[in-house]
Design an enzyme around this catalytic site. Sequence first.
Site, PDB file in Angstrom:
ATOM      1  N   LYS A  14       4.006 -17.351   9.493  1.00 19.06           N
ATOM      2  CA  LYS A  14       4.908 -16.199   9.398  1.00 19.06           C
ATOM      3  C   LYS A  14       4.182 -15.089   8.645  1.00 19.06           C
ATOM      4  O   LYS A  14       3.620 -15.312   7.568  1.00 19.06           O
ATOM      5  CB  LYS A  14       6.197 -16.572   8.665  1.00 19.06           C
ATOM      6  CG  LYS A  14       7.318 -15.574   8.868  1.00 19.06           C
ATOM      7  CD  LYS A  14       7.848 -15.568  10.300  1.00 19.06           C
ATOM      8  CE  LYS A  14       9.140 -16.347  10.452  1.00 19.06           C
ATOM      9  NZ  LYS A  14       9.511 -16.523  11.867  1.00 19.06           N
ATOM     10  N   THR A  59       7.325 -21.518  12.008  1.00 23.99           N
ATOM     11  CA  THR A  59       7.054 -20.335  11.185  1.00 23.99           C
ATOM     12  C   THR A  59       8.288 -20.013  10.351  1.00 23.99           C
ATOM     13  O   THR A  59       8.181 -19.505   9.238  1.00 23.99           O
ATOM     14  CB  THR A  59       6.635 -19.124  12.045  1.00 23.99           C
ATOM     15  OG1 THR A  59       7.739 -18.659  12.803  1.00 23.99           O
ATOM     16  CG2 THR A  59       5.467 -19.459  12.953  1.00 23.99           C
ATOM     17  N   ASP A  60       9.457 -20.332  10.883  1.00 28.46           N
ATOM     18  CA  ASP A  60      10.696 -20.112  10.124  1.00 28.46           C
ATOM     19  C   ASP A  60      10.717 -20.979   8.865  1.00 28.46           C
ATOM     20  O   ASP A  60      11.156 -20.536   7.799  1.00 28.46           O
ATOM     21  CB  ASP A  60      11.901 -20.418  11.020  1.00 28.46           C
ATOM     22  CG  ASP A  60      13.189 -19.905  10.414  1.00 28.46           C
ATOM     23  OD1 ASP A  60      13.320 -18.674  10.268  1.00 28.46           O
ATOM     24  OD2 ASP A  60      14.042 -20.734  10.053  1.00 28.46           O
ATOM     25  N   PHE A 159     -24.501  15.839  -4.066  1.00 26.59           N
ATOM     26  CA  PHE A 159     -25.127  15.164  -2.928  1.00 26.59           C
ATOM     27  C   PHE A 159     -26.295  16.023  -2.483  1.00 26.59           C
ATOM     28  O   PHE A 159     -26.108  17.152  -2.006  1.00 26.59           O
ATOM     29  CB  PHE A 159     -24.116  14.953  -1.795  1.00 26.59           C
ATOM     30  CG  PHE A 159     -24.640  14.055  -0.707  1.00 26.59           C
ATOM     31  CD1 PHE A 159     -24.982  12.731  -0.977  1.00 26.59           C
ATOM     32  CD2 PHE A 159     -24.811  14.528   0.588  1.00 26.59           C
ATOM     33  CE1 PHE A 159     -25.471  11.900   0.022  1.00 26.59           C
ATOM     34  CE2 PHE A 159     -25.296  13.706   1.593  1.00 26.59           C
ATOM     35  CZ  PHE A 159     -25.630  12.395   1.305  1.00 26.59           C
ATOM     36  N   ARG A 176     -19.805  18.896  -7.069  1.00 29.43           N
ATOM     37  CA  ARG A 176     -18.755  18.829  -6.055  1.00 29.43           C
ATOM     38  C   ARG A 176     -17.627  17.944  -6.585  1.00 29.43           C
ATOM     39  O   ARG A 176     -17.765  17.277  -7.615  1.00 29.43           O
ATOM     40  CB  ARG A 176     -19.302  18.242  -4.753  1.00 29.43           C
ATOM     41  CG  ARG A 176     -19.730  16.793  -4.882  1.00 29.43           C
ATOM     42  CD  ARG A 176     -20.110  16.136  -3.554  1.00 29.43           C
ATOM     43  NE  ARG A 176     -20.427  14.720  -3.761  1.00 29.43           N
ATOM     44  CZ  ARG A 176     -20.682  13.863  -2.780  1.00 29.43           C
ATOM     45  NH1 ARG A 176     -20.683  14.271  -1.522  1.00 29.43           N
ATOM     46  NH2 ARG A 176     -20.940  12.597  -3.049  1.00 29.43           N
ATOM     47  N   GLN A 223     -22.167   6.078  -2.599  1.00 30.10           N
ATOM     48  CA  GLN A 223     -22.825   4.772  -2.501  1.00 30.10           C
ATOM     49  C   GLN A 223     -23.257   4.284  -3.891  1.00 30.10           C
ATOM     50  O   GLN A 223     -23.086   3.108  -4.226  1.00 30.10           O
ATOM     51  CB  GLN A 223     -24.064   4.874  -1.591  1.00 30.10           C
ATOM     52  CG  GLN A 223     -23.737   4.952  -0.101  1.00 30.10           C
ATOM     53  CD  GLN A 223     -23.558   6.363   0.437  1.00 30.10           C
ATOM     54  OE1 GLN A 223     -23.183   7.280  -0.308  1.00 30.10           O
ATOM     55  NE2 GLN A 223     -23.797   6.555   1.718  1.00 30.10           N
ATOM     56  N   ASN A 249     -14.877   8.830   1.725  1.00 28.61           N
ATOM     57  CA  ASN A 249     -15.290   9.991   0.933  1.00 28.61           C
ATOM     58  C   ASN A 249     -14.357  11.138   1.329  1.00 28.61           C
ATOM     59  O   ASN A 249     -14.476  11.704   2.416  1.00 28.61           O
ATOM     60  CB  ASN A 249     -16.754  10.326   1.248  1.00 28.61           C
ATOM     61  CG  ASN A 249     -17.307  11.407   0.335  1.00 28.61           C
ATOM     62  OD1 ASN A 249     -16.605  11.892  -0.548  1.00 28.61           O
ATOM     63  ND2 ASN A 249     -18.550  11.776   0.555  1.00 28.61           N
ATOM     64  N   HIS A 251     -13.401  14.424   1.510  1.00 29.65           N
ATOM     65  CA  HIS A 251     -14.128  15.681   1.300  1.00 29.65           C
ATOM     66  C   HIS A 251     -13.206  16.799   0.824  1.00 29.65           C
ATOM     67  O   HIS A 251     -12.095  16.966   1.326  1.00 29.65           O
ATOM     68  CB  HIS A 251     -14.796  16.116   2.610  1.00 29.65           C
ATOM     69  CG  HIS A 251     -15.700  15.075   3.190  1.00 29.65           C
ATOM     70  ND1 HIS A 251     -16.772  14.545   2.502  1.00 29.65           N
ATOM     71  CD2 HIS A 251     -15.694  14.454   4.397  1.00 29.65           C
ATOM     72  CE1 HIS A 251     -17.385  13.658   3.270  1.00 29.65           C
ATOM     73  NE2 HIS A 251     -16.742  13.571   4.419  1.00 29.65           N
TER      74      HIS A 251
HETATM   75  O1  LIG Z   1     -21.610  10.505  -1.295  1.00 28.77           O
HETATM   76  C1  LIG Z   1     -21.957  10.820  -0.153  1.00 28.77           C
HETATM   77  N1  LIG Z   1     -22.616   9.923   0.631  1.00 28.77           N
HETATM   78  C2  LIG Z   1     -23.018  10.213   1.895  1.00 28.77           C
HETATM   79  O2  LIG Z   1     -23.626   9.358   2.596  1.00 28.77           O
HETATM   80  C3  LIG Z   1     -22.707  11.502   2.391  1.00 28.77           C
HETATM   81  N2  LIG Z   1     -22.919  12.099   3.588  1.00 28.77           N
HETATM   82  C4  LIG Z   1     -22.362  13.335   3.515  1.00 28.77           C
HETATM   83  O3  LIG Z   1     -22.341  14.179   4.481  1.00 28.77           O
HETATM   84  N3  LIG Z   1     -21.820  13.536   2.282  1.00 28.77           N
HETATM   85  C5  LIG Z   1     -22.022  12.402   1.562  1.00 28.77           C
HETATM   86  N4  LIG Z   1     -21.651  12.045   0.313  1.00 28.77           N
END
Ligand SMILES: O=c1[nH]c(=O)c2[nH]c(=O)[nH]c2[nH]1
Length: 302
Positions: A14, A59-60, A159, A176, A223, A249, A251
């Site tokens: 379930k 499952t009940d 970045f 950023r 990363q 990410n 943006h």
């Molecule tokens: O932290 C980031 N990793 C990426 O791999 C990546 N690629 C991107 O366009 N911006 C960013 N920012």
Amino acid sequence: MNSKIVLGQNQYGKAEVRVVKITRDTARHEIEDLNVTSQLRGDFAAAHLAGDNSHLVATDTQKNTIYAFAREGIGSPEAFLLRLGEHFVSSFDWVSGGRWEADSYRWDRIQAHGAAHDHSFVRSGQEVRTAVLVRDGADRHLISGLKDLTVLKSTESGFAGYPRDKYTTLPETTDRILATDVSARWRFTTGTDFSSLDFNRSYGDVKALLLEAFTEKYSHALQQTLFDMGAKVLEAHSEIDEIKFSMPNKHHFLVDLSPFGLDNPNEVFFAADRPYGLIEATVQREDAEPAEAAWSGIAGFC
Ligand SMILES: O=c1[nH]c(=O)c2[nH]c(=O)[nH]c2[nH]1
């Protein structure tokens, strides 16, 4: 083309049993709120091949077991899943294992007239706590986690230094916004004595470490921040072998205010919802035993 057709891997149960447990021994109530999935593995061939349901724990029934066990208290999602798994594997000879999963929603007491109320709660929106138990006979793989933990830092992120080709338009930046919804799942070392662990304390500690690591260093990329977050957890928790992340990410693009005769020194952003970068990785102990079986069925991680 005349090959025999046979039954492959199978499991059933379930899904998404919503259970709310109120502990009301005193006037100060406690609330636990879970979404539980139970799936059994074992010898169910006759049901698939011959219409023989004699092994099919309904499952009940699995749903009812979840509610009945909640009557005895939940404690933590992990402890609850461990009890369920033990019950099904030990009660039915042909059930050799299974997969039990819970999402857990947190409620905070409402602050009313300067005090935390005894029995009125507000859902805490920060994150959803997750847990998965996979049992294969006596082997138990336990994975705790969280999702939808939204975090942002307004500076100390950039970045730059990435390769440029004819399709590259992104300007380099050393200042950023870095924002993401953290999804993380961490696996306890297989063979850990789970009865010795305080899962609620461990969960709070891991969450705090993830958040601290997010703040700590200048981020050259999501990363790098992901890895730092994972490493901090593994350094502090010897009982955890690996942690997987999936992080968008999110943006934030600087808006061009020059048409209005205004500058924009990193103050006004367009928060895009898509597309988003999607950063995924596992941070693990080098000598950890791989546990692929524990992870199969958990979507959205690599
Ligand atoms: O932290 C980031 N990793 C990426 O791999 C990546 N690629 C991107 O366009 N911006 C960013 N920012």
